[in-house]
Motif scaffolding. Structure first.
Motif, PDB file in Angstrom:
ATOM      1  N   SER A 151      39.536  41.919  30.777  1.00 14.14           N
ATOM      2  CA  SER A 151      40.784  42.316  30.148  1.00 14.14           C
ATOM      3  C   SER A 151      41.226  43.697  30.634  1.00 14.14           C
ATOM      4  O   SER A 151      42.408  43.916  30.938  1.00 14.14           O
ATOM      5  CB  SER A 151      40.628  42.322  28.627  1.00 14.14           C
ATOM      6  OG  SER A 151      41.817  42.736  27.998  1.00 14.14           O
ATOM      7  N   GLU A 204      44.652  44.680  32.815  1.00  8.41           N
ATOM      8  CA  GLU A 204      45.575  45.751  32.442  1.00  8.41           C
ATOM      9  C   GLU A 204      45.679  46.804  33.542  1.00  8.41           C
ATOM     10  O   GLU A 204      46.737  47.398  33.753  1.00  8.41           O
ATOM     11  CB  GLU A 204      45.123  46.391  31.130  1.00  8.41           C
ATOM     12  CG  GLU A 204      45.258  45.455  29.930  1.00  8.41           C
ATOM     13  CD  GLU A 204      44.734  46.071  28.650  1.00  8.41           C
ATOM     14  OE1 GLU A 204      44.045  47.113  28.728  1.00  8.41           O
ATOM     15  OE2 GLU A 204      45.003  45.512  27.577  1.00  8.41           O
ATOM     16  N   ASP A 222      49.234  46.177  34.647  1.00  7.97           N
ATOM     17  CA  ASP A 222      49.981  47.135  33.829  1.00  7.97           C
ATOM     18  C   ASP A 222      49.840  48.570  34.310  1.00  7.97           C
ATOM     19  O   ASP A 222      50.523  49.458  33.810  1.00  7.97           O
ATOM     20  CB  ASP A 222      49.525  47.054  32.366  1.00  7.97           C
ATOM     21  CG  ASP A 222      49.864  45.715  31.736  1.00  7.97           C
ATOM     22  OD1 ASP A 222      50.769  45.034  32.253  1.00  7.97           O
ATOM     23  OD2 ASP A 222      49.224  45.352  30.734  1.00  7.97           O
ATOM     24  N   TRP A 235      46.185  38.922  26.890  1.00  5.04           N
ATOM     25  CA  TRP A 235      47.124  39.844  27.542  1.00  5.04           C
ATOM     26  C   TRP A 235      48.539  39.304  27.469  1.00  5.04           C
ATOM     27  O   TRP A 235      49.490  40.043  27.166  1.00  5.04           O
ATOM     28  CB  TRP A 235      46.692  40.040  28.997  1.00  5.04           C
ATOM     29  CG  TRP A 235      47.639  40.825  29.840  1.00  5.04           C
ATOM     30  CD1 TRP A 235      47.752  42.181  29.916  1.00  5.04           C
ATOM     31  CD2 TRP A 235      48.616  40.287  30.739  1.00  5.04           C
ATOM     32  NE1 TRP A 235      48.742  42.529  30.812  1.00  5.04           N
ATOM     33  CE2 TRP A 235      49.289  41.389  31.328  1.00  5.04           C
ATOM     34  CE3 TRP A 235      48.988  38.996  31.115  1.00  5.04           C
ATOM     35  CZ2 TRP A 235      50.303  41.232  32.268  1.00  5.04           C
ATOM     36  CZ3 TRP A 235      50.000  38.828  32.042  1.00  5.04           C
ATOM     37  CH2 TRP A 235      50.644  39.944  32.608  1.00  5.04           C
ATOM     38  N   ARG A 246      49.949  39.516  23.927  1.00  2.00           N
ATOM     39  CA  ARG A 246      50.270  40.906  23.601  1.00  2.00           C
ATOM     40  C   ARG A 246      51.615  41.299  24.211  1.00  2.00           C
ATOM     41  O   ARG A 246      52.432  41.978  23.571  1.00  2.00           O
ATOM     42  CB  ARG A 246      49.164  41.822  24.121  1.00  2.00           C
ATOM     43  CG  ARG A 246      49.423  43.315  23.945  1.00  2.00           C
ATOM     44  CD  ARG A 246      48.192  44.119  24.331  1.00  2.00           C
ATOM     45  NE  ARG A 246      48.489  45.541  24.376  1.00  2.00           N
ATOM     46  CZ  ARG A 246      48.917  46.173  25.470  1.00  2.00           C
ATOM     47  NH1 ARG A 246      49.093  45.502  26.588  1.00  2.00           N
ATOM     48  NH2 ARG A 246      49.150  47.463  25.452  1.00  2.00           N
ATOM     49  N   HIS A 247      51.872  40.859  25.446  1.00  2.00           N
ATOM     50  CA  HIS A 247      53.152  41.172  26.080  1.00  2.00           C
ATOM     51  C   HIS A 247      54.310  40.476  25.373  1.00  2.00           C
ATOM     52  O   HIS A 247      55.410  41.040  25.285  1.00  2.00           O
ATOM     53  CB  HIS A 247      53.110  40.787  27.564  1.00  2.00           C
ATOM     54  CG  HIS A 247      52.589  41.875  28.444  1.00  2.00           C
ATOM     55  ND1 HIS A 247      53.403  42.765  29.103  1.00  2.00           N
ATOM     56  CD2 HIS A 247      51.322  42.252  28.741  1.00  2.00           C
ATOM     57  CE1 HIS A 247      52.675  43.627  29.786  1.00  2.00           C
ATOM     58  NE2 HIS A 247      51.395  43.337  29.593  1.00  2.00           N
TER      59      HIS A 247
END
Length: 308
Positions: free
Chosen positions: A112, A116, A120, A178, A181-182
């Motif tokens: 994870s 990110e 990200d 992920w 969450r987005h």
């Protein structure tokens, strides 16, 4: 909204209960040996995901425009939801309940963070890299210990394949978290985001269930295992987890879910009769230590004022 100590305690107990339910899935699957791991994964997450969508239907309809505008992220999460149970249960089938569970869950937080980092642009901290090194060392020891404990030709290769599938399960677990969450950051309420992601993922699993699920109807025992997997761990477990997140911090909830691999290991030894060499148990200990190290928040020391 003020959370009372009693509500906080019920949140903690809800996560503990959910972790115990999730930790029972591998052992429950062994009671239906005639059912393939693909069918187990499809019925568990497929029907469980559709139930999640059903209880969130109103919120999904309300958020339909935002969901359509983020269709690519929604489909990414749904595809990960569909792949995760297939890899997870196949991993436990090949490598054993203990190893499959620990590798899948132990690798998820590490993967994870890497997702990110690459997608990200989030920075990897020194603490994370230290924890990752501990976790990778534990997985290596677990893999070596498990493969070395199989003296029969070919079983060691099965264990290695199970570890690889466990890493795929950990990656897809991290990926759908992920993506969800987005969706939430894009304005989709949490219940709608999770319901839509799990519901669409459940729909993607229906062809797999159709092709592999016949043994689930071959006996009452197999049907009972399938119903338990879909209704209890996947449906009730996630409802309890959502209930808890409204009452305790996410960091605390994540830490408490570290009970899941411990529960899975104990049940596998006590009920299934699995045996793991000391090297394997050392690896499990390092994986759990890694999870605690990277998820439990550090307490900062209060700085004392300097006298003039």
């Amino acid at each position: 909204m003020t959370i009372t100590p009693r509500e906080r305690m019920t949140g903690v107990l809800a996560v503990v209960f959910a972790s115990v339910l999730w930790g029972s899935t591998g052992t429950a699957a062994t009671f239906a040996p005639d059912v393939s791991p693909l069918a187990i994964g499809a019925v568990a997450m497929g029907l469980g995901g559709l139930l999640q969508a059903l209880i969130s239907a109103r919120r999904i309809v309300t958020s339909r425009v935002t969901l359509v505008n983020n269709a690519r992220m929604l489909f990414t999460g749904a595809l990960a939801v569909a792949v995760y149970p297939l890899a997870f249960y196949a991993s436990m089938h090949l490598a054993g309940v203990t190893v499959g569970t620990v590798i899948s869950l132990g690798s998820a937080p590490l993967l994870s963070a890497l997702i990110e980092y690459y997608l990200d642009g989030q920075r990897l901290t020194r603490r994370w890299m230290t924890g990752a090194a501990i976790g990778v060392a534990g997985m290596v020891l677990l893999c070596v210990g498990e493969s070395g404990s199989h003296s029969t030709a070919g079983q060691g290769d099965h264990a290695i394949a199970g570890v690889v599938l466990g890493l795929i399960a950990g990656l897809t677990y991290a990926l759908y978290a992920w993506a969800a969450r987005h969706l939430m950051q894009s304005g989709v309420p949490s219940r709608a985001a999770m319901g839509a992601t799990f519901g669409l993922g459940g729909l993607l699993l229906m062809p797999v269930l159709w092709m592999t699920g016949a043994p689930l109807l071959a006996s009452w025992n197999n049907a009972a295992v399938g119903a338990y997997m879909a209704l209890i761990p996947m449906f009730v477990g996630y409802v309890c987890f959502g209930y808890a997140l409204a009452r305790i911090p996410a960091s605390m909830a994540t830490t408490i879910t570290l009970l899941e691999p411990a529960v899975a290991a104990v049940l596998a030894v006590v009920i299934v009769g699995e045996r793991l060499p000391p090297l394997g148990w050392t690896g499990i200990g390092l994986v759990v230590a890694c999870l605690i190290f990277i998820t439990v928040p550090l307490k900062r020391r209060a700085t004392l004022p300097v006298s003039a």
